[in-house]
Scaffold this active site. Structure first.
Site, PDB file in Angstrom:
ATOM      1  N   SER A   1       0.855  -1.204   0.000  1.00  0.00           N
ATOM      2  CA  SER A   1       0.000   0.000   0.000  1.00  0.00           C
ATOM      3  C   SER A   1       0.876   1.234   0.000  1.00  0.00           C
ATOM      4  CB  SER A   1      -0.870   0.016   1.257  1.00  0.00           C
ATOM      5  OG  SER A   1      -1.546   1.260   1.365  1.00  0.00           O
TER       6      SER A   1
ATOM      7  N   TYR B   1      -1.581  -0.432  10.198  1.00  0.00           N
ATOM      8  CA  TYR B   1      -1.747  -0.960   8.833  1.00  0.00           C
ATOM      9  C   TYR B   1      -0.552  -0.571   7.969  1.00  0.00           C
ATOM     10  CZ  TYR B   1      -3.684  -1.052   4.040  1.00  0.00           C
ATOM     11  OH  TYR B   1      -3.884  -1.253   2.695  1.00  0.00           O
TER      12      TYR B   1
HETATM   13  P1  NAP Z   1     -11.678  -5.396   0.123  1.00  0.00           P
HETATM   14  O1  NAP Z   1     -12.509  -4.866  -0.976  1.00  0.00           O
HETATM   15  O2  NAP Z   1     -12.031  -5.100   1.544  1.00  0.00           O
HETATM   16  O3  NAP Z   1     -11.544  -6.986  -0.072  1.00  0.00           O
HETATM   17  C1  NAP Z   1     -10.799  -7.702   0.857  1.00  0.00           C
HETATM   18  C2  NAP Z   1     -10.691  -9.136   0.403  1.00  0.00           C
HETATM   19  O4  NAP Z   1      -9.823  -9.814   1.322  1.00  0.00           O
HETATM   20  C3  NAP Z   1     -12.007  -9.880   0.429  1.00  0.00           C
HETATM   21  O5  NAP Z   1     -12.017 -10.784  -0.654  1.00  0.00           O
HETATM   22  C4  NAP Z   1     -11.963 -10.608   1.762  1.00  0.00           C
HETATM   23  O6  NAP Z   1     -12.716 -11.817   1.767  1.00  0.00           O
HETATM   24  C5  NAP Z   1     -10.498 -10.941   1.835  1.00  0.00           C
HETATM   25  N1  NAP Z   1     -10.002 -11.188   3.182  1.00  0.00           N
HETATM   26  C6  NAP Z   1     -10.042 -10.373   4.270  1.00  0.00           C
HETATM   27  N2  NAP Z   1      -9.458 -10.962   5.310  1.00  0.00           N
HETATM   28  C7  NAP Z   1      -9.047 -12.183   4.883  1.00  0.00           C
HETATM   29  C8  NAP Z   1      -8.402 -13.257   5.509  1.00  0.00           C
HETATM   30  N3  NAP Z   1      -8.034 -13.220   6.807  1.00  0.00           N
HETATM   31  N4  NAP Z   1      -8.141 -14.375   4.771  1.00  0.00           N
HETATM   32  C9  NAP Z   1      -8.504 -14.448   3.474  1.00  0.00           C
HETATM   33  N5  NAP Z   1      -9.125 -13.439   2.832  1.00  0.00           N
HETATM   34  C10 NAP Z   1      -9.397 -12.330   3.550  1.00  0.00           C
HETATM   35  O7  NAP Z   1     -10.154  -4.928  -0.020  1.00  0.00           O
HETATM   36  P2  NAP Z   1      -9.337  -4.290  -1.262  1.00  0.00           P
HETATM   37  O8  NAP Z   1      -9.464  -2.820  -1.187  1.00  0.00           O
HETATM   38  O9  NAP Z   1      -9.629  -5.010  -2.511  1.00  0.00           O
HETATM   39  O10 NAP Z   1      -7.866  -4.627  -0.759  1.00  0.00           O
HETATM   40  C11 NAP Z   1      -7.087  -5.676  -1.291  1.00  0.00           C
HETATM   41  C12 NAP Z   1      -5.649  -5.434  -0.893  1.00  0.00           C
HETATM   42  O11 NAP Z   1      -5.237  -4.171  -1.400  1.00  0.00           O
HETATM   43  C13 NAP Z   1      -5.430  -5.381   0.615  1.00  0.00           C
HETATM   44  O12 NAP Z   1      -4.216  -6.017   0.941  1.00  0.00           O
HETATM   45  C14 NAP Z   1      -5.327  -3.897   0.902  1.00  0.00           C
HETATM   46  O13 NAP Z   1      -4.564  -3.622   2.042  1.00  0.00           O
HETATM   47  C15 NAP Z   1      -4.650  -3.415  -0.363  1.00  0.00           C
HETATM   48  N6  NAP Z   1      -4.830  -1.984  -0.634  1.00  0.00           N
HETATM   49  C16 NAP Z   1      -6.064  -1.470  -0.882  1.00  0.00           C
HETATM   50  C17 NAP Z   1      -6.192  -0.106  -1.123  1.00  0.00           C
HETATM   51  C18 NAP Z   1      -7.512   0.552  -1.407  1.00  0.00           C
HETATM   52  O14 NAP Z   1      -7.579   1.801  -1.410  1.00  0.00           O
HETATM   53  N7  NAP Z   1      -8.575  -0.195  -1.646  1.00  0.00           N
HETATM   54  C19 NAP Z   1      -5.051   0.707  -1.102  1.00  0.00           C
HETATM   55  C20 NAP Z   1      -3.818   0.150  -0.856  1.00  0.00           C
HETATM   56  C21 NAP Z   1      -3.713  -1.206  -0.615  1.00  0.00           C
HETATM   57  P3  NAP Z   1     -14.326 -11.844   2.126  1.00  0.00           P
HETATM   58  O15 NAP Z   1     -15.017 -11.262   0.923  1.00  0.00           O
HETATM   59  O16 NAP Z   1     -14.610 -13.283   2.296  1.00  0.00           O
HETATM   60  O17 NAP Z   1     -14.505 -11.014   3.340  1.00  0.00           O
END
Ligand code: NAP
Length: 252
Positions: A146, A160
């Site tokens: 991130s 985080y």
């Molecule tokens: P999201 O929409 O909240 O989706 C999270 C995903 O992770 C879901 O599929 C969830 O499964 C799964 N998950 C959560 N905890 C888990 C666990 N303990 N074991 C297995 N699966 C788990 O998140 P996102 O925004 O796509 O984020 C994805 C990645 O990108 C993360 O690592 C996040 O830190 C990173 N990121 C995101 C952003 C942003 O702005 N969105 C920015 C920087 C980095 P369920 O559907 O079953 O709950």
């Protein structure tokens, strides 16, 4: 026709992981869609991929639990009967905005268990299968870090940001450790991306509220991050390892 290469994408039921799974399947990868709770979302995604002629299965498992990670990889092995070629360490969580002085042990343990230990468990299992020293055929690991790792996320979630910083160091160290064994390890650092994660941290309008801080003056999409991940997964990036790709509209 050669068999499709296999990619395991953690946290692929929603958001960046789901976009990556869709794009990977469209480009000929056989995709393992890991999820934790949202079986409905994972099943719907797998159905969509099948309808488009792709290959995918959904596998439940908490990446922060070592036993469940072992079972996740065993399920991939059982289903395809050949080793995976790519791991995307995408599953990740945030928490509510909180200053460090107010962070509980329970919060900190969850933050580091899922984001850091989960990435280590999965990377370890992938290396055990991919390393040419262990009879594997090599592969690619992409860690979803991130921009917070660079910014620090003061007053929101320093825990985080620190967890993502740990993923960055793992990316650099592991990349060097396995570079001679056919395995490349890289990271993407998404910025403000429009997914459910912000609502899960109690800030559903976070992208809208902070997009003025982005040089490109907008949030990004999960598909824009997926495109970078797919490049790092593919042989097109064959000389790239220990690298970090910002997908943040210029916000560093
Ligand atoms: P999201 O929409 O909240 O989706 C999270 C995903 O992770 C879901 O599929 C969830 O499964 C799964 N998950 C959560 N905890 C888990 C666990 N303990 N074991 C297995 N699966 C788990 O998140 P996102 O925004 O796509 O984020 C994805 C990645 O990108 C993360 O690592 C996040 O830190 C990173 N990121 C995101 C952003 C942003 O702005 N969105 C920015 C920087 C980095 P369920 O559907 O079953 O709950």
């Amino acid at each position: 026709m050669p068999a499709s290469p296999i990619a395991l994408i953690t946290g692929a039921s929603r958001g960046i992981g789901a976009a990556t799974a869709r794009l990977a399947a469209a480009r000929g990868w056989a995709v393992a869609v890991n999820y934790q709770q949202r079986r409905d979302a994972a099943d719907a995604l797998v159905q969509d991929i099948h309808s488009a002629g792709g290959e995918a299965i959904a596998i439940q498992g908490d990446v922060g639990d070592e036993a469940q990670v072992l079972e996740l990889f065993a399920a991939v092995d059982r289903h395809w009967g050949r080793p995976l070629s790519a791991l995307v360490n995408n599953a990740g969580v945030v928490d509510k905005p909180c200053r460090v002085e107010d962070m509980s042990a329970v919060r900190l343990e969850r933050m580091f268990r899922i984001n850091v230990l989960g990435s280590f468990y999965c990377a370890r299992e992938a290396v055990r299968r991919m390393s040419t020293l262990r009879g594997g055929a090599g592969g690619s690991i992409v860690n979803v870090s991130s921009g917070a790792a660079l910014l620090g996320a003061a007053n929101q979630y320093v825990d985080y940001a620190a967890a993502k910083g740990a993923m960055d160091v793992m990316t650099r160290g592991l990349a060097k450790e396995v570079a001679g064994e056919g395995i490349r390890v890289n990271a993407v650092r998404p910025g403000l991306i429009d997914t459910d994660i912000h609502a899960s941290g109690g800030l559903p309008h976070r992208v809208r509220d902070l997009q003025h801080l982005v040089p490109m003056q907008r949030g990004g999409t999960a598909e824009e991050v997926a495109a970078a991940i797919l490049w790092l997964m593919s042989p097109e990036s064959s000389y790239t390892t220990a690298s970090f790709t910002e997908v943040s509209g210029g916000r560093l």
